[in-house]
Design an enzyme around this catalytic site. Structure first.
Site, short mmCIF file in Angstrom:
data_model
loop_
_atom_site.label_atom_id
_atom_site.label_comp_id
_atom_site.label_asym_id
_atom_site.label_seq_id
_atom_site.Cartn_x
_atom_site.Cartn_y
_atom_site.Cartn_z
N THR A 20 54.42 36.05 42.05
CA THR A 20 53.90 35.08 43.03
C THR A 20 53.70 33.70 42.39
O THR A 20 54.20 32.69 42.89
CB THR A 20 52.55 35.59 43.59
OG1 THR A 20 52.76 36.92 44.07
CG2 THR A 20 52.04 34.72 44.70
N VAL A 21 52.98 33.66 41.27
CA VAL A 21 52.70 32.35 40.64
C VAL A 21 53.95 31.84 39.91
O VAL A 21 54.25 30.64 39.93
CB VAL A 21 51.49 32.46 39.68
CG1 VAL A 21 51.20 31.10 39.03
CG2 VAL A 21 50.26 32.96 40.42
N VAL A 30 41.42 29.52 36.14
CA VAL A 30 40.15 29.50 36.89
C VAL A 30 40.35 28.77 38.22
O VAL A 30 40.75 27.60 38.24
CB VAL A 30 39.03 28.79 36.09
CG1 VAL A 30 37.75 28.72 36.91
CG2 VAL A 30 38.78 29.51 34.78
N ILE A 85 42.35 24.53 42.01
CA ILE A 85 41.21 23.60 41.86
C ILE A 85 41.11 23.16 40.41
O ILE A 85 41.02 23.99 39.51
CB ILE A 85 39.88 24.28 42.27
CG1 ILE A 85 39.95 24.79 43.70
CG2 ILE A 85 38.71 23.33 42.08
CD1 ILE A 85 38.71 25.58 44.13
N GLY A 117 47.30 40.20 53.43
CA GLY A 117 47.84 39.87 52.10
C GLY A 117 46.84 39.15 51.20
O GLY A 117 47.21 38.69 50.12
N GLU A 161 44.78 42.74 47.17
CA GLU A 161 45.91 43.45 46.57
C GLU A 161 45.83 44.93 46.91
O GLU A 161 44.81 45.41 47.40
CB GLU A 161 45.85 43.25 45.05
CG GLU A 161 45.94 41.78 44.72
CD GLU A 161 46.20 41.52 43.26
OE1 GLU A 161 46.77 42.39 42.61
OE2 GLU A 161 45.82 40.44 42.81
N ASP A 206 37.32 39.92 38.65
CA ASP A 206 38.13 38.69 38.64
C ASP A 206 37.22 37.46 38.52
O ASP A 206 37.46 36.57 37.69
CB ASP A 206 38.97 38.64 39.93
CG ASP A 206 39.75 37.37 40.07
OD1 ASP A 206 40.80 37.25 39.41
OD2 ASP A 206 39.31 36.48 40.83
N LYS A 211 36.55 34.47 35.32
CA LYS A 211 36.54 33.02 35.53
C LYS A 211 35.21 32.42 35.07
O LYS A 211 35.17 31.34 34.48
CB LYS A 211 36.80 32.71 37.01
CG LYS A 211 38.21 33.14 37.45
CD LYS A 211 38.36 33.15 38.96
CE LYS A 211 39.73 33.65 39.38
NZ LYS A 211 39.83 34.00 40.79
N GLY A 263 46.96 31.87 45.31
CA GLY A 263 48.18 31.59 46.09
C GLY A 263 49.27 31.01 45.22
O GLY A 263 49.00 30.40 44.18
N1 HSE Z 1 42.55 37.65 43.47
C1 HSE Z 1 41.98 36.36 43.26
C2 HSE Z 1 41.23 35.92 44.50
C3 HSE Z 1 42.97 35.31 42.91
O1 HSE Z 1 41.16 36.64 45.48
O2 HSE Z 1 40.70 34.82 44.49
C4 HSE Z 1 43.45 35.42 41.52
O3 HSE Z 1 42.40 35.26 40.63
#
Ligand code: HSE
Length: 434
Positions: free
Chosen positions: A13-14, A132, A136, A187, A190, A201, A205, A302
């Site tokens: 994706t990225v 992070v 942003i 979507g 995950e 996650d 960060k 995204g």
């Molecule tokens: N899965 C993370 C989120 C994005 O929902 O913000 C990737 O760090």
């Protein structure tokens, strides 16, 4: 026009977003940077699978070593994610004198020091703005624009999936599972949502932001983490009635006793700017002694938003190469501050208890709080059904260890049926919107 060779590791994706942004910037970049960036190699698991999605399938390989070992590649962009082979490939690239850009928060939150040290040893740049809050900008602002501050607090909503779920629970009265199912369907979540809904996650960060903001290494294991799976629509409803909303907040604070870093669902006053950050949006709120309060808002995940941050780093390195310099934004951890235990942190708490509806029960509860230095700000008896009353208690700002002791006593009281909810309440630093 001078050309700089770029190698990509990963085209998910990225990775695909980064490929597209680099391609879309092809003409502009020459004018922006005075140099052309050319993708020279791309490593993917299965080249066949993506061959029709790239202009030159001849660049594809299934071996990251071919990218790192390519003499014409000066900048390696690692977007495979996870610990391995990401770490080995980044270290190999740095050792080979190549600059590295990554979005890999899992890795940076655990091995940031080792990677930054390797970059410094090899006189290379190692940048990770995309690790992070996706698109942003937060790492570079802290390392550059806000460097003249003593930052005392960095907090925010840094996970879009959980913010989407909590928004649906609040706005549409959904329960957690229903909102998670919707997030999966759209979507946002995950297939395995554990890292998001359990707060991991966001924890990664927070570790990265705290390290940079407070100039002292904070790793993933230093961050206390609680997810949102136990939040009910009832909690959200009660919070709303009290003028608050519930958000999964990442909080990092630094004072003379050290650093506290945690991720947990918290009540936050409706007037605070973060309360209005809904759906899958992210926002980071930061307090510095000179700047006061700054808020960053946008897309935290995204394909293209995250690619925006990756390409910003790549362009920055291209500029450095043009000017014959590197390491301008390297490791900024020059302190070794203590990490506070959660029991020594202070917050106000929101509690929901089910107790027998009998004379003296509230007095017994109040006694347990008083005996442990927990001051009550509000106590409300919500409803009484079949002899069981629901109490909602808000405490003043108290030491977490004291609250825990009080709750152990209350739990052991014969008249207590259940301690249903224990949530921290976010209290703004001086000068912030309360
Ligand atoms: N899965 C993370 C989120 C994005 O929902 O913000 C990737 O760090």
């Amino acid at each position: 026009m001078k050309k700089i060779g770029v190698g990509l590791l990963g085209l998910g994706t990225v990775g695909m977003g980064t490929y597209k942004v680099l391609k879309s910037q092809q003409t502009e970049m020459e004018r922006k940077l005075g140099v052309e960036l050319e993708i020279r190699k791309i490593a993917v698991k299965d080249p066949q699978e993506v061959a029709d999605q790239v202009e030159d399938p001849g660049l594809l390989t299934d071996d990251w070593r071919e990218v790192v070992g390519d003499d014409s590649v000066e900048i390696v962009i690692e977007l495979m994610g996870g610990m391995e082979p990401a770490k080995t490939s980044i270290l190999a690239a740095l050792k080979a004198g190549k600059h590295v850009v990554t979005a890999n928060k899992d890795l940076v939150a655990v091995a940031g020091r080792e990677l930054l040290d390797a970059a410094a040893e090899n006189k290379c740049d190692f940048l990770f703005e995309a690790a992070v809050a996706g698109g942003i900008p937060i790492i570079r602002p802290m390392k550059q624009c806000l460097l003249g501050n003593n930052i005392t607090e960095i907090m925010g909503i840094v996970n879009g999936t959980t913010n989407f779920i909590l928004t649906k629970m609040e706005q549409d009265g959904m329960e957690f599972q229903e909102a998670l199912d919707l997030a999966t369907e759209l979507g946002y979540a995950e297939a395995d949502p554990t890292a998001d809904i359990e707060g991991l996650d966001a924890g990664r960060k927070v570790a990265i932001m705290a390290s940079i903001g407070f100039h002292s290494r904070v790793v993933f294991d230093d961050v206390h983490i609680e997810g949102i799976t136990k939040i009910t629509s009832k909690d959200i409803q009660y919070a709303k009635e009290m003028g608050c909303t519930i958000k999964l907040l990442g909080v990092a604070r630094c004072d003379e006793e050290g650093i506290e870093a945690y991720v947990c669902p918290m009540l936050i006053a409706g007037e605070h700017p973060l309360a209005a950050v809904s759906d899958s949006y992210n926002a980071v709120f930061l307090h510095g002694d000179a700047v006061e309060n700054v808020m960053f808002y946008g897309r935290g995940a995204g394909s293209l938003p995250t690619a925006s941050a990756v390409v910003g780093d790549v362009f920055d390195i291209a500029r450095n190469i043009q000017h014959g310099c590197c390491g301008r934004i390297s490791c900024s951890c020059y302190k070794e501050l203590a990490i506070k235990k959660m029991e020594n942190t202070k917050n106000s708490f929101f509690l929901r208890l089910l107790v027998e509806d009998k004379c003296g029960v509230v007095t017994a509860i109040a006694g347990a709080f008083a005996a442990n230095q927990v001051s009550i700000a509000q106590i409300i008896q919500r409803q009484s059904k079949k002899g069981v009353a629901e109490l909602v208690v808000i405490t003043d700002s108290v030491k977490e260890g004291d609250l825990k002791k009080a709750l152990e006593t209350i739990k052991a009281q014969e008249t207590t049926r259940e301690i249903s909810t224990v949530l921290r309440v976010y209290k703004a630093e001086k000068g912030e919107t309360q």
